[in-house]
Design a protein around this motif. Structure first.
Motif, PDB file in Angstrom:
ATOM      1  N   MET A 165      28.004  52.626  27.497  1.00  0.00           N
ATOM      2  CA  MET A 165      28.092  53.990  27.705  1.00  0.00           C
ATOM      3  C   MET A 165      27.035  54.357  26.640  1.00  0.00           C
ATOM      4  O   MET A 165      26.824  53.921  25.392  1.00  0.00           O
ATOM      5  N   PHE A 166      26.099  55.461  27.060  1.00  0.00           N
ATOM      6  CA  PHE A 166      25.143  55.922  26.344  1.00  0.00           C
ATOM      7  C   PHE A 166      25.565  57.444  25.901  1.00  0.00           C
ATOM      8  O   PHE A 166      25.723  58.089  26.998  1.00  0.00           O
ATOM      9  N   TRP A 167      25.788  58.013  24.781  1.00  0.00           N
ATOM     10  CA  TRP A 167      26.144  59.143  24.530  1.00  0.00           C
ATOM     11  C   TRP A 167      25.171  60.409  25.148  1.00  0.00           C
ATOM     12  O   TRP A 167      25.504  61.521  25.398  1.00  0.00           O
ATOM     13  N   SER A 168      23.910  60.082  25.108  1.00  0.00           N
ATOM     14  CA  SER A 168      22.939  60.734  25.603  1.00  0.00           C
ATOM     15  C   SER A 168      22.069  60.380  26.741  1.00  0.00           C
ATOM     16  O   SER A 168      21.134  60.748  27.193  1.00  0.00           O
ATOM     17  N   GLY A 169      23.069  59.514  27.657  1.00  0.00           N
ATOM     18  CA  GLY A 169      22.271  58.810  28.852  1.00  0.00           C
ATOM     19  C   GLY A 169      22.088  59.906  29.848  1.00  0.00           C
ATOM     20  O   GLY A 169      21.016  59.491  30.569  1.00  0.00           O
ATOM     21  N   LYS A 170      22.625  60.753  30.078  1.00  0.00           N
ATOM     22  CA  LYS A 170      22.163  61.847  31.155  1.00  0.00           C
ATOM     23  C   LYS A 170      21.083  62.242  31.108  1.00  0.00           C
ATOM     24  O   LYS A 170      20.087  62.540  31.869  1.00  0.00           O
ATOM     25  N   SER A 171      20.198  62.262  29.761  1.00  0.00           N
ATOM     26  CA  SER A 171      18.805  62.832  29.587  1.00  0.00           C
ATOM     27  C   SER A 171      17.943  61.537  29.904  1.00  0.00           C
ATOM     28  O   SER A 171      16.571  62.124  29.916  1.00  0.00           O
ATOM     29  N   PHE A 172      18.434  60.267  29.785  1.00  0.00           N
ATOM     30  CA  PHE A 172      17.393  59.153  30.134  1.00  0.00           C
ATOM     31  C   PHE A 172      16.663  59.288  31.556  1.00  0.00           C
ATOM     32  O   PHE A 172      15.729  58.585  31.655  1.00  0.00           O
ATOM     33  N   ASN A 173      17.167  59.933  32.318  1.00  0.00           N
ATOM     34  CA  ASN A 173      16.606  59.770  33.821  1.00  0.00           C
ATOM     35  C   ASN A 173      16.518  58.402  34.197  1.00  0.00           C
ATOM     36  O   ASN A 173      15.473  58.040  34.781  1.00  0.00           O
ATOM     37  N   GLU A 174      17.517  57.608  34.218  1.00  0.00           N
ATOM     38  CA  GLU A 174      17.560  56.144  34.852  1.00  0.00           C
ATOM     39  C   GLU A 174      18.587  56.286  35.921  1.00  0.00           C
ATOM     40  O   GLU A 174      19.669  56.294  35.800  1.00  0.00           O
ATOM     41  N   GLU A 175      18.221  55.513  36.998  1.00  0.00           N
ATOM     42  CA  GLU A 175      19.000  55.411  38.045  1.00  0.00           C
ATOM     43  C   GLU A 175      20.138  54.559  37.846  1.00  0.00           C
ATOM     44  O   GLU A 175      21.024  54.538  38.587  1.00  0.00           O
TER      45      GLU A 175
END
Length: 67
Positions: free
Chosen positions: A1-11
């Protein structure tokens, strides 16, 4: 899990909520892992971060930390 992952724009990352910026990826077997995509996410994790520390102070407003 990445806390800021939503912002990464990774599919590869799954986004579950609307309120926070966390996103995650799950694997059942090591053969499913995309090493390049994971490396990209780790690099972005260093650069893209959100200020959860001051969330209450800002009355729920989540802002991105600029580096």
């Amino acid at each position: 899990m990445f806390w800021s992952g939503k912002s990464f724009n990774e599919e590869i990352l799954n986004i579950h909520g609307e309120k926070f910026q966390d996103a995650s990826v799950f694997y059942n077997d090591i053969s499913e892992m995309d090493e390049d995509a994971i490396k990209r996410c780790l690099e972005k994790a260093e650069k893209i971060q959100w200020d959860y520390k001051n969330l209450v102070k800002r009355k729920g407003q989540l802002i991105q930390i600029k580096k």
